[in-house]
Design a protein around this motif. Structure first.
Motif, mmCIF file in Angstrom:
data_model
loop_
_atom_site.group_PDB
_atom_site.id
_atom_site.type_symbol
_atom_site.label_atom_id
_atom_site.label_comp_id
_atom_site.label_asym_id
_atom_site.label_seq_id
_atom_site.Cartn_x
_atom_site.Cartn_y
_atom_site.Cartn_z
ATOM 1 N N TYR A 258 3.235 5.331 -2.415
ATOM 2 C CA TYR A 258 1.776 5.301 -2.734
ATOM 3 C C TYR A 258 1.672 5.492 -4.292
ATOM 4 O O TYR A 258 0.415 5.513 -4.960
ATOM 5 C CB TYR A 258 1.104 6.444 -1.905
ATOM 6 N N ALA A 259 2.714 6.132 -4.988
ATOM 7 C CA ALA A 259 2.486 6.662 -6.496
ATOM 8 C C ALA A 259 3.292 5.506 -7.350
ATOM 9 O O ALA A 259 3.376 5.955 -8.626
ATOM 10 C CB ALA A 259 3.309 7.945 -6.525
ATOM 11 N N THR A 260 3.880 4.204 -6.950
ATOM 12 C CA THR A 260 4.736 3.621 -7.677
ATOM 13 C C THR A 260 4.038 2.235 -7.709
ATOM 14 O O THR A 260 3.442 1.844 -6.636
ATOM 15 C CB THR A 260 6.069 3.694 -7.611
ATOM 16 N N GLY A 261 4.049 1.512 -8.647
ATOM 17 C CA GLY A 261 3.831 0.005 -8.776
ATOM 18 C C GLY A 261 4.309 -0.880 -7.488
ATOM 19 O O GLY A 261 3.979 -1.533 -6.594
ATOM 20 N N LYS B 218 3.437 0.451 -3.969
ATOM 21 C CA LYS B 218 2.253 -0.222 -3.595
ATOM 22 C C LYS B 218 2.457 -1.520 -3.042
ATOM 23 O O LYS B 218 1.774 -1.835 -2.003
ATOM 24 C CB LYS B 218 1.273 -0.031 -4.812
ATOM 25 N N THR C 32 -2.227 10.364 -9.650
ATOM 26 C CA THR C 32 -1.879 10.100 -8.451
ATOM 27 C C THR C 32 -3.003 9.834 -7.241
ATOM 28 O O THR C 32 -3.767 10.709 -7.318
ATOM 29 C CB THR C 32 -0.761 10.978 -7.986
ATOM 30 N N SER D 126 -6.997 0.622 -2.604
ATOM 31 C CA SER D 126 -5.935 0.232 -3.554
ATOM 32 C C SER D 126 -5.053 -0.819 -2.964
ATOM 33 O O SER D 126 -4.641 -1.608 -3.393
ATOM 34 C CB SER D 126 -5.308 1.521 -4.007
ATOM 35 N N THR E 123 -0.497 0.310 -11.829
ATOM 36 C CA THR E 123 -0.827 1.649 -11.923
ATOM 37 C C THR E 123 -0.638 2.222 -13.112
ATOM 38 O O THR E 123 -0.199 1.583 -14.190
ATOM 39 C CB THR E 123 0.569 2.492 -11.117
ATOM 40 N N ARG E 124 -1.276 3.421 -13.372
ATOM 41 C CA ARG E 124 -1.425 4.083 -14.708
ATOM 42 C C ARG E 124 -1.437 5.675 -14.326
ATOM 43 O O ARG E 124 -2.238 6.265 -13.763
ATOM 44 C CB ARG E 124 -2.866 3.885 -15.319
ATOM 45 N N GLU F 99 0.344 7.266 -12.799
ATOM 46 C CA GLU F 99 0.272 7.927 -11.168
ATOM 47 C C GLU F 99 1.818 8.526 -10.923
ATOM 48 O O GLU F 99 1.781 9.331 -9.982
ATOM 49 C CB GLU F 99 -0.011 6.562 -10.325
ATOM 50 N N SER G 82 2.582 3.473 -17.214
ATOM 51 C CA SER G 82 1.965 2.457 -16.503
ATOM 52 C C SER G 82 2.902 1.371 -15.980
ATOM 53 O O SER G 82 3.862 1.063 -16.468
ATOM 54 C CB SER G 82 0.956 2.019 -17.221
#
Length: 274
Positions: free
Chosen positions: A138-141, A144, A170, A180, A192-193, A195, A201
């Motif tokens: 949930y916290a990485t490109g 996701k 995050t 998202s 992501t930015r 996160e 990012s």
């Protein structure tokens, strides 16, 4: 009357120690290893010492331990992920030459993003990613992307485990995460930015097999302050589509489960550029 549970064998204890590194964290101290493996400190100390002596673990000067070169060499023979990496490397190298940012390849494993390859340059933004380690979906490109196209039970497992904050942005609200992921499916990529790491990012795109199933995710990671992630999107999606064509044409290692449950040690990190 049920038989009492048998104590774990020596082989089981050794496997528990090695599996401790699959939970993330390239370097672990002895207490962390024993806690993750569920072993008494004295037992862990003895077995870890033997694994170090055999080259399966290495002791770092600061007193922590990491996977040893002997285990890397054995794991590198695993066909499923190795085949994917071999197909991906030419595209990752082209992508690095076009952007000079970190290039990452990840697959889904046990509800986390397992990083199977990374190219980094001397001027690239520092990131927490280590090849062979796992990070939260949930916290990485890449995470996701993998989560957006994963079965619903994978998302439910992530939510049940809790959305722990890792950086300033995050996502920790389940409904916000669901929205998202819907944007990822609609747009075909993830952004992501700050996160996972403050100042970093990422933009990530899916890699698909011949059946259209998402088997991996490819990403670029750049500095938040200076990066124009929309500018990085065209070369990234071009590389992801090209890799998908190669995967569809040449990859014959079976369904995505063979990646999701493959070994966690078959990787060596590569440094791009001069």
């Amino acid at each position: 009357m049920a038989e009492p549970a048998r104590p774990p064998s020596v082989a089981g204890k050794v496997m528990a120690i090695l599996d401790a590194f699959a939970l993330g964290g390239v370097r672990l101290n002895l207490s962390e290893i024993c806690r993750r493996a569920g072993l008494p400190l004295a037992t862990g100390h003895r077995l870890v010492g033997e694994l170090v002596g055999g080259g399966f673990l290495e002791r770092v000067p600061d007193g922590t331990y990491r996977i040893g070169t002997r285990l890397w060499r054995i794991g590198s023979q695993a066909p499923a992920v190795t085949g994917l990496r071999e197909l991906a490397l030419p595209h990752m190298e082209d992508l690095y030459e076009a952007t000079h940012d970190n290039v990452q390849l990840a697959v889904l494993r046990d509800g986390r993003a397992l990083f199977v390859e990374r190219l980094r340059g001397t001027r690239s933004v520092p990131v927490v990613t280590q090849v062979g380690a796992t990070l939260p979906l949930y916290a990485t490109g890449v995470g996701k992307v993998l989560l957006a196209y994963a079965p619903e039970d994978v998302l439910e497992g992530v939510l049940a485990a809790g959305l722990t904050p890792h950086a300033t942005r995050t996502i920790t609200d389940p409904e916000e995460l669901r929205r998202s992921l819907e944007r990822v499916r609609h747009n075909g990529f993830a952004l992501t930015r700050d996160e996972m790491t403050v100042g970093a990012s990422s933009v990530a795109a899916p890699v698909r097999d011949a059946a259209g199933t998402v088997v991996a995710a490819l990403s670029l990671v750049a500095r938040t302050r200076s990066a124009d992630m929309r500018r990085l999107l065209p070369p990234l999606t071009t590389a992801a589509r090209a890799l998908s064509r190669d995967v569809a044409a040449h990859w014959r290692s079976g369904p995505v489960e063979s990646l999701a449950h493959g070994p966690n040690e078959p990787f060596t990190e590569r440094k791009a550029g001069p």
